[in-house]
Design a protein around this motif. Structure first.
Motif, mmCIF file in Angstrom:
data_model
loop_
_atom_site.group_PDB
_atom_site.id
_atom_site.type_symbol
_atom_site.label_atom_id
_atom_site.label_comp_id
_atom_site.label_asym_id
_atom_site.label_seq_id
_atom_site.Cartn_x
_atom_site.Cartn_y
_atom_site.Cartn_z
ATOM 1 N N LEU A 59 0.158 -0.089 -4.755
ATOM 2 C CA LEU A 59 -1.234 0.261 -5.012
ATOM 3 C C LEU A 59 -1.515 1.630 -4.412
ATOM 4 O O LEU A 59 -1.367 1.832 -3.203
ATOM 5 C CB LEU A 59 -2.162 -0.792 -4.406
ATOM 6 C CG LEU A 59 -3.650 -0.591 -4.648
ATOM 7 C CD1 LEU A 59 -3.971 -0.609 -6.140
ATOM 8 C CD2 LEU A 59 -4.456 -1.653 -3.919
ATOM 9 N N GLY B 171 0.839 -1.191 0.000
ATOM 10 C CA GLY B 171 0.000 0.000 0.000
ATOM 11 C C GLY B 171 0.876 1.244 0.000
ATOM 12 O O GLY B 171 2.071 1.198 0.306
ATOM 13 N N PRO C 193 -7.203 -3.242 -5.925
ATOM 14 C CA PRO C 193 -6.466 -4.430 -5.500
ATOM 15 C C PRO C 193 -6.570 -5.609 -6.466
ATOM 16 O O PRO C 193 -5.614 -6.365 -6.623
ATOM 17 C CB PRO C 193 -7.055 -4.765 -4.132
ATOM 18 C CG PRO C 193 -8.302 -3.980 -4.004
ATOM 19 C CD PRO C 193 -8.200 -2.828 -4.935
ATOM 20 N N LEU D 142 1.255 -9.498 0.410
ATOM 21 C CA LEU D 142 0.657 -8.181 0.605
ATOM 22 C C LEU D 142 1.271 -7.519 1.832
ATOM 23 O O LEU D 142 1.414 -8.153 2.875
ATOM 24 C CB LEU D 142 -0.852 -8.298 0.818
ATOM 25 C CG LEU D 142 -1.660 -9.058 -0.228
ATOM 26 C CD1 LEU D 142 -3.125 -9.122 0.201
ATOM 27 C CD2 LEU D 142 -1.526 -8.418 -1.589
ATOM 28 N N LEU E 104 -4.244 -2.053 2.629
ATOM 29 C CA LEU E 104 -4.210 -2.954 1.476
ATOM 30 C C LEU E 104 -4.761 -4.333 1.831
ATOM 31 O O LEU E 104 -5.591 -4.891 1.108
ATOM 32 C CB LEU E 104 -2.770 -3.084 0.952
ATOM 33 C CG LEU E 104 -2.531 -4.192 -0.071
ATOM 34 C CD1 LEU E 104 -3.295 -3.921 -1.357
ATOM 35 C CD2 LEU E 104 -1.047 -4.341 -0.349
#
Length: 198
Positions: free
Chosen positions: A98, A73, A117, A135, A140
């Motif tokens: 992201l 994230g 996502p 991840l 996120l």
């Protein structure tokens, strides 16, 4: 097809950073979350400089060896000083960031994804060459859980109460059921490996 998972160090009260994380400050005063990286005499086979206890090294390297691509994230990316010049939270895996905000020019193994996502996971899957996707970042992970994209959660739970910081999980619209696959106690940390039940 590789799995999508998150493996983060977390305090007992649920924080993945301490107070005041940010660029130049890293993860704030949450350094206690990572003491277990260096509290043993077994060198990691994946991460240079990590010297873990035997149970942590066995568990950590098995997880790290699964990773073919990472997604972070934007907050995690910035807090981690953009993982250096073109770097990634994993020594060999490409990084997909992201974010809905413009980002500085990314170089090396880094790529910006702005469309959500699911698209980040699809791009990472293409790059992972059949390996798993890791991840990184609480928002996120929460958004990926909401979208039904997460297969496993790994909590490296550290016996500390930080009292503040960025939480691992944010608000979810409904319960997410987990099945415990493995619990590995180790000096300074307990590794909890869960499967997301669908």
């Amino acid at each position: 097809m590789g799995k999508v998972f998150s493996a983060l160090a977390v305090s007992v009260d649920g924080y993945i950073t301490g107070r005041d994380p940010g660029p130049g400050r890293g993860l704030g005063d949450g350094g206690a979350l990572f003491d277990w990286y260096f509290n043993g005499d077994v060198p990691s086979r994946v991460f240079d400089g990590f010297r873990l206890s035997e149970p942590s090294a066995r568990f950590f390297d098995a997880v790290a060896g699964r990773v073919g691509a990472c997604i972070a994230g934007r907050h995690t990316y910035e807090d981690s000083d953009r993982f250096g010049d073109g770097g990634s939270p994993h020594p060999a895996a490409p990084l997909f960031v992201l974010s809905h905000r413009p980002a500085p020019q990314m170089t090396g193994r880094q790529r910006l994804i702005t469309t959500g996502p699911a698209d980040a996971v699809a791009a990472a899957r293409d790059a992972a060459e059949g390996k798993d996707i890791a991840l990184t970042g609480g928002v996120l992970v929460t958004e990926a859980l909401k979208a039904g994209l997460v297969d496993e959660l790994i909590l490296h739970q550290v016996p500390v109460l930080l009292g503040a910081g960025r939480p691992y999980f944010h608000s979810l619209p409904e319960h997410v059921r987990l099945r415990l696959l493995e619990a590995v106690p180790a000096p300074g940390v307990t590794h909890l490996h869960y499967e997301v039940v669908r």
